[in-house]
Design a protein around this motif. Structure first.
Motif, PDB file in Angstrom:
ATOM      1  N   HIS A   1      50.208  53.344  44.218  1.00  0.00           N
ATOM      2  CA  HIS A   1      49.561  52.035  44.254  1.00  0.00           C
ATOM      3  C   HIS A   1      48.489  51.935  43.160  1.00  0.00           C
ATOM      4  N   PRO A   2      48.001  50.732  42.853  1.00  0.00           N
ATOM      5  CA  PRO A   2      47.069  50.560  41.729  1.00  0.00           C
ATOM      6  C   PRO A   2      45.797  51.394  41.835  1.00  0.00           C
ATOM      7  N   TYR A   3      45.281  51.592  43.028  1.00  0.00           N
ATOM      8  CA  TYR A   3      44.065  52.401  43.174  1.00  0.00           C
ATOM      9  C   TYR A   3      44.331  53.851  42.747  1.00  0.00           C
ATOM     10  N   ALA A   4      45.490  54.372  43.113  1.00  0.00           N
ATOM     11  CA  ALA A   4      45.848  55.728  42.721  1.00  0.00           C
ATOM     12  C   ALA A   4      46.091  55.816  41.222  1.00  0.00           C
ATOM     13  N   VAL A   5      46.670  54.768  40.652  1.00  0.00           N
ATOM     14  CA  VAL A   5      46.875  54.716  39.205  1.00  0.00           C
ATOM     15  C   VAL A   5      45.533  54.812  38.484  1.00  0.00           C
ATOM     16  N   VAL A   6      44.562  54.047  38.945  1.00  0.00           N
ATOM     17  CA  VAL A   6      43.231  54.068  38.328  1.00  0.00           C
ATOM     18  C   VAL A   6      42.570  55.430  38.523  1.00  0.00           C
ATOM     19  N   SER A   7      42.759  56.040  39.674  1.00  0.00           N
ATOM     20  CA  SER A   7      42.214  57.380  39.911  1.00  0.00           C
ATOM     21  C   SER A   7      42.792  58.382  38.915  1.00  0.00           C
ATOM     22  N   ALA A   8      44.087  58.268  38.621  1.00  0.00           N
ATOM     23  CA  ALA A   8      44.704  59.159  37.632  1.00  0.00           C
ATOM     24  C   ALA A   8      44.081  58.957  36.261  1.00  0.00           C
ATOM     25  N   GLY A   9      43.879  57.704  35.892  1.00  0.00           N
ATOM     26  CA  GLY A   9      43.256  57.425  34.606  1.00  0.00           C
ATOM     27  C   GLY A   9      41.837  57.957  34.525  1.00  0.00           C
ATOM     28  N   LEU A  10      41.072  57.798  35.596  1.00  0.00           N
ATOM     29  CA  LEU A  10      39.690  58.278  35.616  1.00  0.00           C
ATOM     30  C   LEU A  10      39.631  59.801  35.485  1.00  0.00           C
TER      31      LEU A  10
ATOM     32  N   ALA B   1      35.476  58.436  43.441  1.00  0.00           N
ATOM     33  CA  ALA B   1      35.317  58.383  44.895  1.00  0.00           C
ATOM     34  C   ALA B   1      35.400  56.948  45.392  1.00  0.00           C
ATOM     35  N   ALA B   2      34.807  56.027  44.631  1.00  0.00           N
ATOM     36  CA  ALA B   2      34.832  54.620  45.026  1.00  0.00           C
ATOM     37  C   ALA B   2      36.261  54.075  45.026  1.00  0.00           C
ATOM     38  N   ALA B   3      37.064  54.492  44.051  1.00  0.00           N
ATOM     39  CA  ALA B   3      38.452  54.021  43.992  1.00  0.00           C
ATOM     40  C   ALA B   3      39.227  54.487  45.218  1.00  0.00           C
ATOM     41  N   ALA B   4      39.022  55.752  45.621  1.00  0.00           N
ATOM     42  CA  ALA B   4      39.718  56.268  46.803  1.00  0.00           C
ATOM     43  C   ALA B   4      39.254  55.545  48.065  1.00  0.00           C
ATOM     44  N   ALA B   5      37.948  55.295  48.169  1.00  0.00           N
ATOM     45  CA  ALA B   5      37.425  54.607  49.348  1.00  0.00           C
ATOM     46  C   ALA B   5      37.936  53.175  49.416  1.00  0.00           C
ATOM     47  N   ALA B   6      37.957  52.503  48.274  1.00  0.00           N
ATOM     48  CA  ALA B   6      38.452  51.125  48.249  1.00  0.00           C
ATOM     49  C   ALA B   6      39.925  51.074  48.640  1.00  0.00           C
ATOM     50  N   ALA B   7      40.691  52.065  48.206  1.00  0.00           N
ATOM     51  CA  ALA B   7      42.111  52.103  48.563  1.00  0.00           C
ATOM     52  C   ALA B   7      42.284  52.222  50.068  1.00  0.00           C
ATOM     53  N   SER B   8      41.498  53.091  50.679  1.00  0.00           N
ATOM     54  CA  SER B   8      41.651  53.312  52.119  1.00  0.00           C
ATOM     55  C   SER B   8      41.316  52.067  52.930  1.00  0.00           C
ATOM     56  N   SER B   9      40.538  51.168  52.338  1.00  0.00           N
ATOM     57  CA  SER B   9      40.147  49.958  53.067  1.00  0.00           C
ATOM     58  C   SER B   9      41.073  48.779  52.785  1.00  0.00           C
TER      59      SER B   9
ATOM     60  N   ALA C   1      34.598  41.387  44.776  1.00  0.00           N
ATOM     61  CA  ALA C   1      34.966  42.506  45.632  1.00  0.00           C
ATOM     62  C   ALA C   1      35.017  42.067  47.089  1.00  0.00           C
ATOM     63  N   ALA C   2      36.038  42.524  47.797  1.00  0.00           N
ATOM     64  CA  ALA C   2      36.115  42.272  49.234  1.00  0.00           C
ATOM     65  C   ALA C   2      35.025  43.076  49.943  1.00  0.00           C
ATOM     66  N   ASP C   3      34.451  42.501  50.973  1.00  0.00           N
ATOM     67  CA  ASP C   3      33.355  43.168  51.684  1.00  0.00           C
ATOM     68  C   ASP C   3      33.757  44.547  52.201  1.00  0.00           C
ATOM     69  N   GLU C   4      34.992  44.657  52.745  1.00  0.00           N
ATOM     70  CA  GLU C   4      35.423  45.935  53.305  1.00  0.00           C
ATOM     71  C   GLU C   4      35.506  47.011  52.222  1.00  0.00           C
ATOM     72  N   SER C   5      36.076  46.656  51.082  1.00  0.00           N
ATOM     73  CA  SER C   5      36.201  47.620  49.991  1.00  0.00           C
ATOM     74  C   SER C   5      34.835  48.035  49.471  1.00  0.00           C
ATOM     75  N   LEU C   6      33.953  47.057  49.292  1.00  0.00           N
ATOM     76  CA  LEU C   6      32.643  47.345  48.725  1.00  0.00           C
ATOM     77  C   LEU C   6      31.816  48.215  49.662  1.00  0.00           C
TER      78      LEU C   6
ATOM     79  N   LEU D   1      39.329  45.686  42.884  1.00  0.00           N
ATOM     80  CA  LEU D   1      38.901  47.037  42.568  1.00  0.00           C
ATOM     81  C   LEU D   1      37.811  47.088  41.508  1.00  0.00           C
ATOM     82  N   ILE D   2      37.954  46.332  40.423  1.00  0.00           N
ATOM     83  CA  ILE D   2      37.004  46.467  39.313  1.00  0.00           C
ATOM     84  C   ILE D   2      35.573  46.137  39.745  1.00  0.00           C
ATOM     85  N   PRO D   3      35.312  44.998  40.408  1.00  0.00           N
ATOM     86  CA  PRO D   3      33.933  44.764  40.864  1.00  0.00           C
ATOM     87  C   PRO D   3      33.495  45.735  41.953  1.00  0.00           C
ATOM     88  N   THR D   4      34.454  46.285  42.704  1.00  0.00           N
ATOM     89  CA  THR D   4      34.097  47.296  43.697  1.00  0.00           C
ATOM     90  C   THR D   4      33.569  48.552  43.019  1.00  0.00           C
ATOM     91  N   LEU D   5      34.230  48.968  41.934  1.00  0.00           N
ATOM     92  CA  LEU D   5      33.763  50.131  41.190  1.00  0.00           C
ATOM     93  C   LEU D   5      32.335  49.926  40.694  1.00  0.00           C
TER      94      LEU D   5
END
Length: 455
Positions: free
Chosen positions: A277-286, A163-171, A136-141, A190-194
């Motif tokens: 984008h992929p973060y939004a895709v994952v949010s839809a799945g969640l 919530a983590a997926a949305a926050a990671a996307a914004s970063s 995970a990137a430091d900013e996303s985490l 994203l996955i290790p950030t989650l």
């Protein structure tokens, strides 16, 4: 024989009708629209399409330009199955009556021999990369942890993951890069950030549980270079992990990475069809995964097994479920005739874990007791329940494992969908409301006949 059988495939009756405009048979129109022939006539009855009777025949013909215009409006240009359902071409997962495959390779064999991250890479790229680790990137985490920590105490793990997926996307300023390389970079972040955003098991409620630590999973099991399974373990239970327990969790993650077009995966593909984008895709799945009939199905199985272990047997617990008119959880799967192959693999691993014996015995008793009147077999939710009960995990642990794992599949399907025609999934609604024109409605509280206006 259908009423179009007199017109061979690909025929046109322009000459017979004395016009230069090409006309299509019902079957040809249905193929262009990606629907059943019955749906073509539904379009006619709703005034969306005009038809003309074939001279001397029982069939109808349709103006090709009008059909193409309707196809553009509805977005239904995909081939239809014999049942008339939308069909997705996918090279990711094939499911057969008793097993399933990732890119043509037996998925259970892949999970037995390779960890989750390696299986995810195989699903994404068709390449096996031994020893790969996601970081995970430091900013996303940091953004994901702060967001998850600010949530109410009663928030579920899936709440925090969304919530983590949305926050990671914004970063991530590169989240809109939908090239294969860009999507893969987002996924590996994203996955290790989650996982990193989830609180440590046993941490004070409502806190992130990781304090101000900068790296993902820097606990006792999840140190630098640790597998994703090791990072996730300390978020699920405070009990220390040994090699056998981590193998069970890592195998569960690998087995659950994809399962063709489950409801959450379909939602992810719909999002991807808009070029989200992929973060939004994952949010839809969640969002879809949280339904009690999908990702949350392991929770009831956990509670049932936990009660069975406490009571020293599963028979009275099964009886309570049946007496209350409830379905016995953890049994049956619409895609497998016998035992869910994912459950079979996990049960074999758990059989080798001594502390899993009570939960395994309870699970087997659930199956044998229920089988007296209905031939249902164990599914993966029951296997996840054995895992969570054995190691003192909460009831929602199976849902957490499911969500983290299936993120890989959602990303894989998004990568496929990004190569398709955008917005292709645009079905037509069949309007059943009042026929227009209707008068303007009377505002609530205004007597009829007064007009409802001050002036």
């Amino acid at each position: 024989m259908t009423h179009d059988s007199a017109h061979g495939s690909g025929t046109r009756d322009a000459e017979a009708e004395g016009t230069a405009t090409p006309r299509l048979t019902t079957r040809e129109a249905a193929e262009r629209l990606g629907v059943k022939p019955e749906t073509v006539y539904a379009y006619v009855s709703r005034g969306q399409l005009s038809s003309r009777r074939t001279p001397g025949g029982r069939g109808s013909t349709f103006d090709a330009a009008e059909v193409d215009a309707l196809a553009r409006r509805t977005g239904r240009r995909e081939p239809s199955s014999p049942a008339g359902d939308l069909v997705f071409r996918t090279g990711i997962t094939l499911i057969e009556p008793d097993r399933y495959f990732f890119r043509g390779v037996d998925a259970t064999e892949l999970a037995r021999h390779h960890g989750y991250e390696e299986v995810a890479e195989w699903i994404w790229t068709g390449e096996l990369r031994p020893g790969i680790r996601f970081t995970a990137a430091d900013e996303s985490l940091t953004a994901a942890r702060r967001t998850a920590a600010a949530m109410p105490r009663h928030s579920s793990s899936t709440d925090r993951l969304r919530a983590a997926a949305a926050a990671a996307a914004s970063s991530d300023p590169l989240r809109f890069d939908l090239s294969p390389e860009g999507v893969l970079a987002s996924a590996r972040n994203l996955i290790p950030t989650l996982v990193g955003a989830l609180p440590l098991a046993g941490a004070p409620e409502g806190g992130a549980g990781d304090g101000g630590r900068g790296g993902a999973g820097e606990g006792a099991q999840g140190g630098a270079g640790a597998s994703l399974a090791a990072q996730l373990w300390e978020k699920l239970t405070a009990r220390p992990a040994d090699a056998a327990s981590l193998t069970v969790l890592d195998t569960a993650l690998a087995l659950l990475a994809d399962h063709d077009l489950a409801a959450s995966t379909l939602a992810a593909r719909v999002a991807a069809s808009t070029h989200a984008h992929p973060y939004a895709v994952v949010s839809a799945g969640l969002g879809v995964l949280e339904g009690p009939l999908h990702g949350a199905a392991s929770g009831p199985a956990h509670r049932m097994l936990s009660e069975a272990v406490d009571r020293g047997g599963a028979a009275p617990v099964v009886a309570d479920h049946l007496r209350a008119g409830r379905r016995v959880p953890g049994l049956g799967h619409r895609l497998y005739k016998g035992e869910d192959p994912r459950a079979s693999v996990l049960f074999a691993l758990l059989d080798a874990v001594p502390q899993a014996a009570p939960a395994m015995a309870a699970a087997r008793e659930v199956v044998t007791t229920t089988a007296r009147h209905t031939p249902l077999h164990a599914n993966v939710d029951l296997a996840l329940a054995v895992l969570s009960v054995t190691y003192g995990m909460p009831a929602e642990a199976g849902e957490t494992v499911f969500a983290v794992s299936r993120t890989a599949g959602w990303i894989a399907h998004a990568m496929e969908e990004y190569t398709e025609r955008p917005l292709r999934m645009r079905p037509s609604g069949q309007y059943t409301g009042p026929r227009p024109p209707q008068p303007l409605p009377v505002p609530l509280g205004v007597p009829e006949g007064t007009g409802g206006a001050a002036n």
